[in-house]
Design an enzyme around this catalytic site. Structure first.
Site: not given
Length: 401
Positions: A141, A226, A255
């Site tokens: 994801f 990531d 984030k």
């Protein structure tokens, strides 16, 4: 509107249904707790998918934002501003890298990393134009843009959004032999999550990440990590790669970099890689804006103390000790994770992930399901041991454990 039901009805009537939120309407939040419009408090065990690592309403972050709001919030990159140099310098130092390319959202940062890898492949490695290949892992994801869903294996993220972008190969996560077989002369990068979050907090086998690092070095391929969900303290280290003693060629961050205050993301790498960009080749109106830089600088200052990494490590050990008996007792099929982050596979006899999330909601605890049977536990790193135990007690209660 006064009741939660009225807020929810209005939202469902006038917004696209691209999310299926739990039936709670949050009005205020502080630390690890949120309060709804009816005044009921809930323990947050999701932390905005790790965007809120430092808690709701963190005073240091809010003060940094307030101070900057009174000065200047946006210049665009058409001009310099006085927070940009410090942000880039300090984030590069935190990562042990040389250059920073700031963006806003995680998906934007992933897209930036893809462009970066392709440019490096053509300009440095010498891959023929139009043939650059990036290898990714199944179950990944990395976002939901049209390019990113082109290499997703999740039917919900991918279906109905073609035609898909070429240039990607998918191999099983954690399978080093499959990765090695997929690398060829046109491969420019391997893009991986050190821990797969959306897939259910999947931790790769020991030795996998060092094997990826060795393979990419030997084949002159970039290793892009990531760390949008796994990075910045969540796993008990600043970066999840550190648990395996690995330093990638490129970090993708987001984030928690914005502290849950503003969206901030970045690609961080060496001068050899990011130094290839020239004016006009990539950009963002809001990327690296003064407000974002001010908040992110405070995030970096918080991380430099090591306090939150240590809290995540210590409370994470406690979390996993408390969850382990649920497997032995048959309430859950598996527990995975690292630091203050866990994926819990619910035994079908106790309901699916959505049903368990709704039952926890009724008991004042907020989690979220993923892929049907799994719930993720990722509280703000400011959570106290007592509050964490309170939430875990309610989880045991709804599972009948």
């Amino acid at each position: 509107m006064t009741s939660p039901e009225e807020f929810i009805a209005a939202a469902e009537a006038h917004s696209a249904h691209n999310y299926h939120p739990l039936p709670v309407v949050v009005a205020t939040a502080e630390g690890a707790w949120m309060t709804d419009v009816a005044g009921r408090r809930y323990l947050d065990l999701l932390a905005g998918y790790s965007a809120l690592n430092f808690g709701h309403g963190n005073r240091r972050l809010l003060n940094a934002a307030r101070t900057q709001l009174e000065r200047v919030t946006l210049t665009s990159r058409a001009f310099h501003h006085d927070r940009f140099a410090d942000f880039c310098t300090q984030l590069a130092e935190l990562c042990g890298m040389e250059l920073v390319l700031p963006m806003n959202t995680g998906a934007e940062a992933v897209e930036t990393a893809i462009k970066t890898a392709r440019k490096w492949g053509y300009r440095v490695k010498g891959v023929p134009d139009g043939r650059a290949k990036i290898i990714v892992a199944g179950g990944n994801f990395h976002g939901r843009t049209t390019t990113i869903v082109s290499f997703s294996t999740d039917p919900e993220a991918r279906a109905d959004f073609g035609p898909y972008t070429p240039g990607f190969a998918i191999v099983p996560y954690g399978d080093l032999a499959a990765l090695e077989a997929a690398v060829d002369d046109d491969t420019v990068a391997v893009l991986l999550e050190p821990i797969q979050g959306e897939a259910g907090v999947l931790v790769p086998p020991p030795g996998y990440l060092p094997g990826v690092r060795a393979l990419t070095r030997n084949r002159n391929v970039l290793f892009i990590a990531d760390e949008i969900q796994s990075g910045l303290g969540r796993t008990g280290r600043t970066f999840a790669c550190e648990h395996e003693g690995v330093v990638p060629d490129v970090y993708v961050l987001g984030k928690a970099l914005g502290g849950g205050v503003v969206p901030v993301s970045a690609v961080v790498s060496s001068r050899e890689v990011l130094g290839l960009f020239r004016p006009g080749e990539h950009g963002s109106t809001f990327g690296g804006n003064p407000l974002a830089c001010a908040v992110a600088l405070e995030v970096i200052a918080i991380l430099r103390t090591g306090e939150f990494q240590q809290r995540a490590a210590e409370l994470g050990d406690h979390l996993h000790r408390e969850l382990a008996p649920l497997v032995d007792g048959g309430a859950v099929d598996a527990v995975r994770g690292r630091g203050l982050w866990a994926g819990v596979d619910i035994n079908p006899s106790r309901g699916d992930g959505r049903a368990v999330s709704e039952r926890l909601l009724a008991r004042g605890v907020l989690v979220k399901d993923t892929h049907g049977a799994t719930i993720r536990i990722a509280p703000p790193l400011v959570i106290s041991k007592e509050d964490l135990d309170w939430g875990l007690g309610r989880l045991r209660g709804v599972l009948g454990a």
